[in-house]
Scaffold this motif. Structure first.
Motif, mmCIF file in Angstrom:
data_model
loop_
_atom_site.group_PDB
_atom_site.id
_atom_site.type_symbol
_atom_site.label_atom_id
_atom_site.label_comp_id
_atom_site.label_asym_id
_atom_site.label_seq_id
_atom_site.Cartn_x
_atom_site.Cartn_y
_atom_site.Cartn_z
ATOM 1 N N GLU A 135 0.836 -1.209 0.000
ATOM 2 C CA GLU A 135 0.000 0.000 0.000
ATOM 3 C C GLU A 135 0.867 1.253 0.000
ATOM 4 O OE1 GLU A 135 -4.146 -1.563 2.071
ATOM 5 O OE2 GLU A 135 -2.579 -0.743 3.354
ATOM 6 N N LYS A 136 1.930 1.192 0.753
ATOM 7 C CA LYS A 136 2.820 2.355 0.845
ATOM 8 C C LYS A 136 3.480 2.639 -0.513
ATOM 9 C CE LYS A 136 6.399 3.968 3.917
ATOM 10 N NZ LYS A 136 7.731 3.393 4.131
ATOM 11 N N LYS A 137 3.904 1.566 -1.162
ATOM 12 C CA LYS A 137 4.544 1.727 -2.487
ATOM 13 C C LYS A 137 3.543 2.261 -3.505
ATOM 14 C CE LYS A 137 5.989 -2.593 -2.663
ATOM 15 N NZ LYS A 137 6.398 -3.828 -3.328
ATOM 16 N N ALA A 138 2.367 1.644 -3.525
ATOM 17 C CA ALA A 138 1.360 2.025 -4.522
ATOM 18 C C ALA A 138 0.908 3.471 -4.294
ATOM 19 C CB ALA A 138 0.165 1.076 -4.457
ATOM 20 N N LYS A 139 0.765 3.864 -3.027
ATOM 21 C CA LYS A 139 0.304 5.220 -2.712
ATOM 22 C C LYS A 139 1.289 6.257 -3.255
ATOM 23 C CE LYS A 139 -1.393 8.010 1.190
ATOM 24 N NZ LYS A 139 -0.955 9.272 0.629
ATOM 25 N N LEU A 140 2.570 5.958 -3.091
ATOM 26 C CA LEU A 140 3.586 6.891 -3.586
ATOM 27 C C LEU A 140 3.388 7.160 -5.079
ATOM 28 C CD1 LEU A 140 6.246 8.393 -2.844
ATOM 29 C CD2 LEU A 140 7.465 6.302 -3.479
ATOM 30 N N LEU A 178 0.774 10.333 -9.613
ATOM 31 C CA LEU A 178 -0.043 10.354 -10.840
ATOM 32 C C LEU A 178 -1.229 11.321 -10.696
ATOM 33 C CD1 LEU A 178 -0.143 6.553 -11.769
ATOM 34 C CD2 LEU A 178 0.929 8.371 -13.109
ATOM 35 N N ASP A 179 -1.820 11.350 -9.503
ATOM 36 C CA ASP A 179 -3.022 12.163 -9.305
ATOM 37 C C ASP A 179 -2.758 13.666 -9.382
ATOM 38 O OD1 ASP A 179 -4.666 10.003 -9.132
ATOM 39 O OD2 ASP A 179 -4.692 9.920 -6.943
ATOM 40 N N GLN A 180 -1.508 14.064 -9.147
ATOM 41 C CA GLN A 180 -1.234 15.513 -9.216
ATOM 42 C C GLN A 180 -0.382 15.868 -10.435
ATOM 43 O OE1 GLN A 180 2.131 17.037 -8.431
ATOM 44 N NE2 GLN A 180 2.573 14.917 -9.021
ATOM 45 N N SER A 181 0.036 14.858 -11.210
ATOM 46 C CA SER A 181 0.916 15.117 -12.347
ATOM 47 C C SER A 181 0.180 15.874 -13.456
ATOM 48 C CB SER A 181 1.449 13.790 -12.895
ATOM 49 O OG SER A 181 2.129 14.010 -14.113
ATOM 50 N N ARG A 193 -8.203 0.507 -8.154
ATOM 51 C CA ARG A 193 -6.783 0.423 -8.500
ATOM 52 C C ARG A 193 -6.078 -0.764 -7.851
ATOM 53 N NH1 ARG A 193 -5.263 6.788 -7.513
ATOM 54 N NH2 ARG A 193 -5.471 7.470 -9.676
ATOM 55 N N SER A 194 -5.265 -1.420 -8.648
ATOM 56 C CA SER A 194 -4.447 -2.535 -8.182
ATOM 57 C C SER A 194 -3.262 -2.017 -7.377
ATOM 58 C CB SER A 194 -3.942 -3.306 -9.398
ATOM 59 O OG SER A 194 -2.897 -4.185 -9.030
ATOM 60 N N LEU A 195 -2.849 -2.790 -6.369
ATOM 61 C CA LEU A 195 -1.616 -2.462 -5.644
ATOM 62 C C LEU A 195 -0.397 -2.986 -6.391
ATOM 63 C CD1 LEU A 195 -2.438 -3.371 -1.916
ATOM 64 C CD2 LEU A 195 -2.462 -1.113 -2.980
ATOM 65 N N MET A 196 -0.625 -3.832 -7.388
ATOM 66 C CA MET A 196 0.475 -4.560 -8.012
ATOM 67 C C MET A 196 0.865 -4.028 -9.391
ATOM 68 S SD MET A 196 1.257 -7.318 -5.995
ATOM 69 C CE MET A 196 1.507 -6.002 -4.832
ATOM 70 N N VAL A 199 10.271 2.185 -6.318
ATOM 71 C CA VAL A 199 9.122 3.031 -6.679
ATOM 72 C C VAL A 199 9.507 4.505 -6.502
ATOM 73 C CG1 VAL A 199 6.681 3.510 -6.244
ATOM 74 C CG2 VAL A 199 7.550 1.181 -5.979
ATOM 75 N N ALA A 200 10.258 4.790 -5.434
ATOM 76 C CA ALA A 200 10.701 6.172 -5.202
ATOM 77 C C ALA A 200 11.576 6.637 -6.363
ATOM 78 C CB ALA A 200 11.455 6.264 -3.876
#
Ligand SMILES: *Cc1c(COP(=O)(O)O)cnc(C)c1O
Length: 360
Positions: free
Chosen positions: A268-273, A278-281, A293-296, A345-346
């Motif tokens: 969840e932490k990875k996907a949220k990042l 994406l949501d603000q891009s 949305r998938s976490l994977m 992910v970071a």
């Protein structure tokens, strides 16, 4: 040459610790003087490997005693046929079509009986999960089939469908062991190992005992009857032995990480990042409705095919590999399975920020 961050959808990244351990044991597994690849599948050493692997996945998922765990071959795709051959007593099954894999499974099942497609999200290129709270489940359906995490489109069932008492069969290839699961809700949970578990060549089938019968469709090959493999504890013939050994190592690794609850938190932490970015891009955009949305698997686009291609190419040069979307949908897709570290992910998000500045 160091290791890259590998965002492949499958075969996919494996935990580095697991690969190192396997490398250390390559020439001499636990004093046997041979590699697991060279060993009889009837040997004591391999018997311990497969028994331990089964116990560990049972512990991780809390698999009840009335379910069997089978380590098979043929990939997830072979299950598309094996499931109807073994379960279609009335020759009727209901399929929920949420992507290419469910679509293929439904098409294959049609060879054996009547397939009702009781819900679909194809109208919006599979960008959401249909409401499955009150489906027209067929009275004589032998089972209801879902693909729980849609690898290509990046959607996930957050709530299982109401099957109105019918057996639920789920393809979990791309979300296996990514979060805790209530096995008792399913008749069959299955998946190919090469997404979130281990190397290609192993498919794991968790099946409720009452679904394992001799009463299969006429002409079902011995190798495609669940009973064959259940009776022989996955050793009817030579199993994908090395792959099972690697899966076992990944199970131990997940245990050492704290189990499926801890995996879920990390995922969840990875996907949220990534989703938050994406949501603000102003350049990149996710393609899935937020609630499904998938976490994977995280697909995204710039809206410009040439720019997508440039992104994939430059990302690769920066050590971020396999970000090209599935050939049928284009754009990009980052698969961020259990073994993808947060740092990966970071690094991707940092690269996307830089790319956005340079290309807006
Ligand atoms: C990859 C995938 C498949 C196909 O797996 P194979 O092992 O190549 O047959 C099926 N279902 C899902 C959800 C997948 O991600």
């Amino acid at each position: 040459m160091g290791r890259v961050y590998n965002f492949s959808a499958g075969p996919a990244v494996l935990p580095e610790e697991v690969l190192r351990e396997a490398a250390a044991e390559m020439l001499d597994y636990h004093g046997t003087g041979m590699s697991v690849m060279e060993m009889s599948h009837r040997s004591k050493a391999f018997g311990e490997i497969i028994d331990t692997a089964e116990q560990d996945i049972r512990d991780l998922m809390g698999i009840p005693d009335n379910y069997r765990v089978l380590f098979l071959q043929g990939g997830a795709s072979q299950q598309f046929a094996m499931i109807p051959m073994n379960l279609m007593k009335n020759r009727v099954a209901d399929y929920i079509v949420t992507g290419q894999w469910a679509k293929k499974a439904a098409k294959e099942a049609e060879k054996y009986g009547k397939v009702n497609r009781i819900a679909s999200s194809e109208d919006k290129t599979f960008s959401y999960i249909p409401d499955c709270s009150d489906l027209p489940v067929s009275e004589d359906a032998d089972y209801v089939y879902i693909c729980e995490n849609n690898t290509i489109y990046g959607t996930k069932f957050k709530k299982l469908p109401d099957t109105k008492g019918k057996t639920l069969v789920a393809d979990v290839s791309s979300c296996f062991l990514s979060e805790p699961v209530d096995v008792t809700k399913y008749g069959i949970i299955y998946g190919g190992a090469q997404k979130n578990i281990g190397p290609a060549g192993v498919v794991i089938v968790i099946i409720r005992e009452d679904l394992i019968t001799e009463d299969v469709l006429p002409g079902t090959p011995t190798m495609l009857a669940y009973k064959t493999h259940a009776d022989a504890k996955s050793l009817y013939n030579t199993p994908p032995a090395y792959g099972i050994y690697m899966c076992g190592k990944v199970f131990k690794w997940i245990k050492s990480q704290g189990g499926l609850g801890a995996m879920k938190e990390k995922n969840e932490k990875k996907a949220k990042l990534l989703y938050d970015f994406l949501d603000q891009s102003r350049l990149f955009k996710g393609t899935v409705v937020p609630e499904d949305r998938s976490l994977m698997n995280v697909p995204f686009v710039t809206g410009d095919e040439d720019l997508d291609a440039k992104f994939v190419k430059e990302a690769k040069e920066a050590g971020l590999e396999n970000l090209k979307g599935h050939r049928t949908v284009g754009g990009m897709r980052a698969s961020i399975y259990n073994a993808m570290p947060y740092e990966g992910v970071a690094a991707l998000v940092e690269f996307m920020k830089k790319f956005e500045e340079e290309n807006l």
